[in-house]
Design a protein around this motif. Structure first.
Motif, mmCIF file in Angstrom:
data_model
loop_
_atom_site.group_PDB
_atom_site.id
_atom_site.type_symbol
_atom_site.label_atom_id
_atom_site.label_comp_id
_atom_site.label_asym_id
_atom_site.label_seq_id
_atom_site.Cartn_x
_atom_site.Cartn_y
_atom_site.Cartn_z
ATOM 1 N N VAL A 1 -2.837 -6.053 -1.390
ATOM 2 C CA VAL A 1 -3.936 -5.227 -1.875
ATOM 3 C C VAL A 1 -3.984 -3.925 -1.213
ATOM 4 C CG1 VAL A 1 -5.987 -6.013 -0.716
ATOM 5 C CG2 VAL A 1 -6.120 -5.089 -2.925
ATOM 6 N N THR B 1 -9.441 -1.803 -2.964
ATOM 7 C CA THR B 1 -10.438 -2.677 -3.719
ATOM 8 C C THR B 1 -11.621 -1.774 -4.050
ATOM 9 O OG1 THR B 1 -11.413 -3.309 -1.657
ATOM 10 C CG2 THR B 1 -10.025 -4.834 -2.990
ATOM 11 N N TYR C 1 -5.313 -10.260 -1.418
ATOM 12 C CA TYR C 1 -6.372 -9.711 -2.326
ATOM 13 C C TYR C 1 -7.366 -11.038 -2.142
ATOM 14 C CZ TYR C 1 -9.477 -8.628 -6.257
ATOM 15 O OH TYR C 1 -10.716 -8.333 -6.812
ATOM 16 N N TRP D 1 -2.522 -1.405 -5.464
ATOM 17 C CA TRP D 1 -1.637 -2.509 -4.756
ATOM 18 C C TRP D 1 -0.569 -1.781 -4.118
ATOM 19 C CZ3 TRP D 1 -3.528 -7.182 -5.646
ATOM 20 C CH2 TRP D 1 -4.611 -7.653 -6.675
ATOM 21 N N ARG E 1 -9.448 -13.388 -4.158
ATOM 22 C CA ARG E 1 -9.656 -13.410 -5.298
ATOM 23 C C ARG E 1 -11.313 -14.000 -5.515
ATOM 24 N NH1 ARG E 1 -5.895 -11.872 -8.303
ATOM 25 N NH2 ARG E 1 -3.820 -11.700 -7.488
ATOM 26 N N TRP F 1 -13.270 -5.475 -7.589
ATOM 27 C CA TRP F 1 -12.125 -5.320 -8.409
ATOM 28 C C TRP F 1 -10.937 -4.529 -7.596
ATOM 29 C CZ3 TRP F 1 -16.479 -2.780 -8.788
ATOM 30 C CH2 TRP F 1 -16.694 -1.668 -8.626
ATOM 31 N N PRO F 2 -9.639 -4.874 -8.109
ATOM 32 C CA PRO F 2 -8.733 -4.231 -7.533
ATOM 33 C C PRO F 2 -8.497 -2.811 -7.959
ATOM 34 C CG PRO F 2 -7.886 -5.886 -8.957
ATOM 35 C CD PRO F 2 -9.085 -6.121 -8.967
#
Length: 928
Positions: free
Chosen positions: A106, A109, A76, A100, A78, A96-97
């Motif tokens: 990830v 998203t 991911y 998972w 960040r 934003w995630p």
């Protein structure tokens, strides 16, 4: 957006080798069996694409939000992401995630883009931040939340009757006092000579929460209920939650409003449901403009005081300016013969566009209350958009799914005063009140014996008091624009089109497939005559259902999004009034059929039907409060009418694909609300009528110890596990994984494992016991259990359970002797053999058994569960005196068969397409 098979294969090669994930995604090619779409290693940046659902950028875009898939192992980013268009233009994104993978990489998203930023057909999502020239700004105080974007400041109180207190620009108020309103009667629609009392209610916000604060998108969630008008301290009802969505660069706020009906259907009859607001008006009456969206891109546009058509011509500059929505020239330049007589031209203050049904709308207007209405015009279907304002500012307002949800209405009032009022009625106040009472008197079915007799006659499971609408919900979408001046007519028509058909930026199907998501599916494959015949039937049945929605008018506030269950060949209608044969309510995974059909084709019409169904089945067919909270209702004449309340309908598997493709918070809410719903089974015994009740006075089966229930593995446990899986992948919280694992471990340890079908389930530990007897229901795999396991076994490494599941897949449809040799049971299951062919195909792939692959195709070619359904017969047109109107029909059509056949066709093609039979086989002729 159609995903082509060769594209998928080439992209998979670019991304990397098939991962050796738990569950054997790396399959033996020596067996001659192609692997399913499993997780892929590597980031595959070149293939992480997004595009417009309709294939081209829209004329107007007020900001976008979508979910982007990622192959297992992707880190991911960040620091953020951006979107690159083919010309190199960079679009900044808010990220934003969403989910998972088990290894912490990830999976999905969520992304938001500014208004009018994506002006090409597609682009690539890449890691790394990108600057946003003019960000959205959100600020909070104890009393309110303020959002400023595109020069407009929206003020949202934390409590009270106003959803939006005001929208201002440079200190000028453009919009004020946006609020919810409702009316209800103490009786149903009155018969001649009868009367009922009507009461008005106002929405009351109790709590406001900032869920996202920018810089690209802000999301504010409001919660409250409705109170008697003028009595905020009174007891509330009709609880609601809604979200306000703001995007950088946009003057529009999108409102998604979800309402729960929590009243007694025999006491309160909802009549009007609306969203209202005020619009300060400045300028002369002839410079005030009213607009309604019309049919097929049309626009109805007039002024409060018209200057056209008068006996004395004001002059072409005046007429042209008013028609265009601009300020007219100074009055001193008008011909004196008219200039002194404008006060004699009536000023029209009130306007209504009413759409009482899906087939027609009318516009009327009047000068003021106390005076007669004048008919204006009408057409067939309105987009649900209106505007009132002047060259000094105005408000556009829209109601989505307008004619599809009729009866609906748009009102403009007091346009000749200093402040106009508007109302978007998502249930028109002059329409008959909603009558949500159960539709018959019980017909003497006072005990389980008689109820089972009734079930045998009409397929309806009736029980007194269980067919209640109390606790069902419905979401409605609004849009409001705060505008500095009356826009040109073309711009207003674009707004109307956006309301009626919102543009959608969405991850392309290739990206979802390469990431190995949602189990075995692939692009349409016409590489052999048999597969081509399969695709022809798949497309024709999908097209048939799309057409039936329109022909049969499956529209209305509570109905839109659902389809019917079974067809009546004699009356040439769907069995809308015959018990469990009426509304489908997700039976046998209609939702999943549509979602997988969309994924593999990219067809926008399939997406929109699947989305409408997702909205409907997740809200109307599910209880959101009360004794049945978290459970859904089996198919029936009324969506809430059948007494069988089960997790198989509230199933999170039916919302999950929509949630990830769209990052839709409401679908996320619906899945999360199901957590803990198994506790309802302490009081709601799904199998309560299967005890000793075959004769009058028979006794129901004995009660289980406290905290233990008898639970089916497929229709119940797998449906519950879908919610646990969604929460585990969304949050990474291993409690939900552990809940799934407890069930898997204990099923694998049972004497008959999956062949038991049912076992005693301990609600506290999540573990099964018992399971000594083979009691397989043909429905056990029909409610998303297959699709769940195809994903789950790639995420959880549990060899014993995997073998238990593969045994079930291999032997459910096995010859009777083989089934008996495996299980010891004398009778093998017989129902839904065609639908279970995909289970055989799955076992063929994972056990490397070409013989099972050939057997699966043979099973799929068998007759379906409807003996009168001959798939080789296409739809036919019926007209004349046999029907109300010309319609298309397929004799013996059943949505059960259509959904299970459709899912089977998709999954067999993806899993064992190379084993499809020769053109001489029954499959190629279309026989099911």
């Amino acid at each position: 957006m159609t995903l082509r098979r060769r594209d998928v294969l080439s992209r998979a090669a670019l991304v990397g080798a098939v991962a050796t994930a738990p569950g054997g995604a790396l399959l033996a090619r020596a067996a001659g069996i192609a692997p399913p779409g499993s997780g892929m290693a590597g980031a595959g940046q070149a293939d992480v694409t997004v595009g417009w659902l309709d294939g081209a950028p829209p004329a107007r875009d007020e900001g976008q939000c979508w979910g982007q898939p990622w192959p297992r192992g992707t880190a991911y980013a960040r620091r953020g992401y951006h979107l690159v268009q083919p010309d190199g233009t960079v679009v900044p994104l808010q990220t934003w995630p969403l989910a998972w993978w088990p290894d912490g990489s990830v999976k999905w998203t969520g992304h938001a883009a500014p208004a009018d930023a994506m002006r090409t057909a597609g682009g690539q999502v890449r890691p790394g931040p990108a600057p946003l020239p003019v960000p959205l700004v959100l600020s909070e105080s104890e009393a309110e939340i303020a959002v400023t974007c595109a020069g407009v400041t929206w003020r949202v109180p934390r409590r009270g009757t106003a959803l939006i207190a005001s929208a201002t620009q440079d200190g000028t108020v453009l919009l004020a006092d946006v609020a919810l309103t409702a009316t209800a009667q103490d009786g149903p629609a009155a018969e001649p000579g009868e009367s009922s009392r009507t009461e008005a209610f106002s929405g009351m916000v109790r709590r406001a929460i900032v869920e996202q604060g920018g810089p690209v998108r802000a999301v504010i969630r409001l919660e409250g209920d409705h109170r008697p008008a003028g009595s905020p301290a009174a007891e509330g009802w009709l609880p609601f939650s809604l979200r306000l969505y703001f995007h950088a660069g946009s003057r529009c706020v999108r409102i998604v409003h979800s309402l729960v009906f929590d009243g007694d259907p025999a006491v309160r009859f909802v009549k009007g449901l609306g969203l209202t607001g005020r619009v300060p008006l400045r300028g002369a009456l002839h410079d005030r403009h009213v607009r309604f969206g019309g049919e097929d891109g049309g626009l109805w546009a007039e002024a409060v005081r018209p200057l056209t058509g008068l006996r004395r011509d004001p002059g072409e500059p005046f007429r042209a300016a008013q028609v265009a929505g601009r300020a007219v020239p100074p009055l001193e330049t008008m011909a004196p013969v008219l200039r002194g007589r404008l006060d004699y031209v009536p000023a029209w203050g009130d306007f209504t566009l009413a759409q009482p049904n899906a087939d027609g709308f009318t516009i009327v207007k009047r000068t003021a209350p106390g005076h007669g209405w004048v008919d204006v015009d009408g057409a067939r279907r309105a987009p649900g958009f209106g505007y009132v304002g002047s060259p000094a500012g105005g408000v556009g307002f829209g109601l989505a799914d307008f004619w599809q949800r009729a009866p609906v209405r748009l009102d403009i009032r007091d346009a000749a005063s200093d402040t106009a009022r508007f109302a978007l009625w998502y249930h028109a106040p002059d329409a008959p009140a909603m009558d949500l009472r159960f539709y018959h008197d019980g017909l003497g079915m006072a005990d389980y014996y008689r109820q089972n007799q009734g079930l045998d006659a009409t397929y309806e499971d009736y029980e007194p008091g269980w067919g209640t609408a109390q606790g069902i919900a419905r979401s409605t979408e609004f849009r409001l624009w705060a505008l500095p001046a009356t826009p040109p007519r073309a711009a207003l028509a674009q707004m109307a089109q956006l309301v009626a058909r919102p543009p959608r930026l969405i991850a392309r199907s290739a990206a979802v497939h390469v990431a190995g998501l949602f189990g075995p599916w692939a692009a349409p494959d016409r590489s052999s005559p048999a597969l081509a015949a399969l695709e022809d039937r798949a497309q024709s049945e999908l097209d048939f259902y799309l057409g039936q929605v329109e022909q049969r008018r499956w529209y209305g506030f509570w109905n839109y999004g659902d389809v019917m269950h079974s067809y009546d060949n004699d009356r040439h209608v769907w069995r809308y009034d015959i018990g469990g044969f009426a509304w489908d309510n997700s039976e046998l995974s209609t939702d999943l059929w549509l979602w997988y059909a969309y994924l593999r084709t990219g067809r926008a019409d399939l997406f929109r039907l699947a989305e409408a169904m997702c909205r409907h089945t997740g809200e109307v067919d599910v209880y959101h409060t009360g004794r049945f909270k978290g459970l859904g209702t089996r198919h029936g004449v009324q969506h809430w009418g059948d007494s069988s309340k089960q997790p198989r309908i509230s199933n999170a598997a039916y919302r999950r694909i929509h949630y990830y493709l769209t990052a839709d918070e409401r679908s996320g809410d619906l899945m999360r609300a199901l957590l803990g719903s198994e506790e309802r089974l302490r009081e709601i015994d799904i199998e309560r009528k299967t005890g000793d009740v075959e004769r009058p006075g028979g006794k129901p089966r004995p009660q289980r110890p406290a905290g233990q229930v008898e639970m089916a593995f497929g229709t119940v446990w797998s449906s519950l596990a879908a919610a646990w899986l969604a929460e585990w992948e969304r949050t990474g919280d291993r409690r939900w994984r552990d809940r799934i694992v407890a069930g898997m471990e204990s099923i694998a340890a049972l004497p008959q494992r999956w062949f038991a079908g049912y076992a005693v389930y301990d609600l506290a530990s999540g573990r099964f016991s018992g399971g000594e007897t083979v009691r397989i229901s043909h429905l056990n795999g029909a409610f998303g259990a297959f699709e769940l396991h195809a994903e789950l076994l790639e995420l959880v490494d549990m060899p014993a359970y995997r073998e238990a599941w593969l045994d079930y897949c291999e032997f459910y449809n096995a010859p009777a002797a083989a089934f008996t040799a495996k299980t010891g049971a004398r009778v093998s299951p017989g129902g839904l053999r065609q639908g279970h062919a995909r289970f055989t195909a799955y076992a063929a792939v994972h056990r490397r058994r070409p013989d099972l692959a050939r057997r699966a195709w043979a099973e799929f070619a068998e007759q379906g569960d409807r003996p009168d359904r001959v798939a080789s017969r296409p739809a036919r047109r019926v007209d004349g005196a046999d029907v109300l109107k010309p319609v298309d029909e397929i004799i013996g059509m059943s949505t059960n068969d259509a959904a299970q056949w459709g899912l089977g066709a998709i999954q067999l093609s993806a899993l064992i397409g190379r084993f499809a039979p020769s053109p001489a086989s029954p499959l190629s002729s279309g026989v099911s």
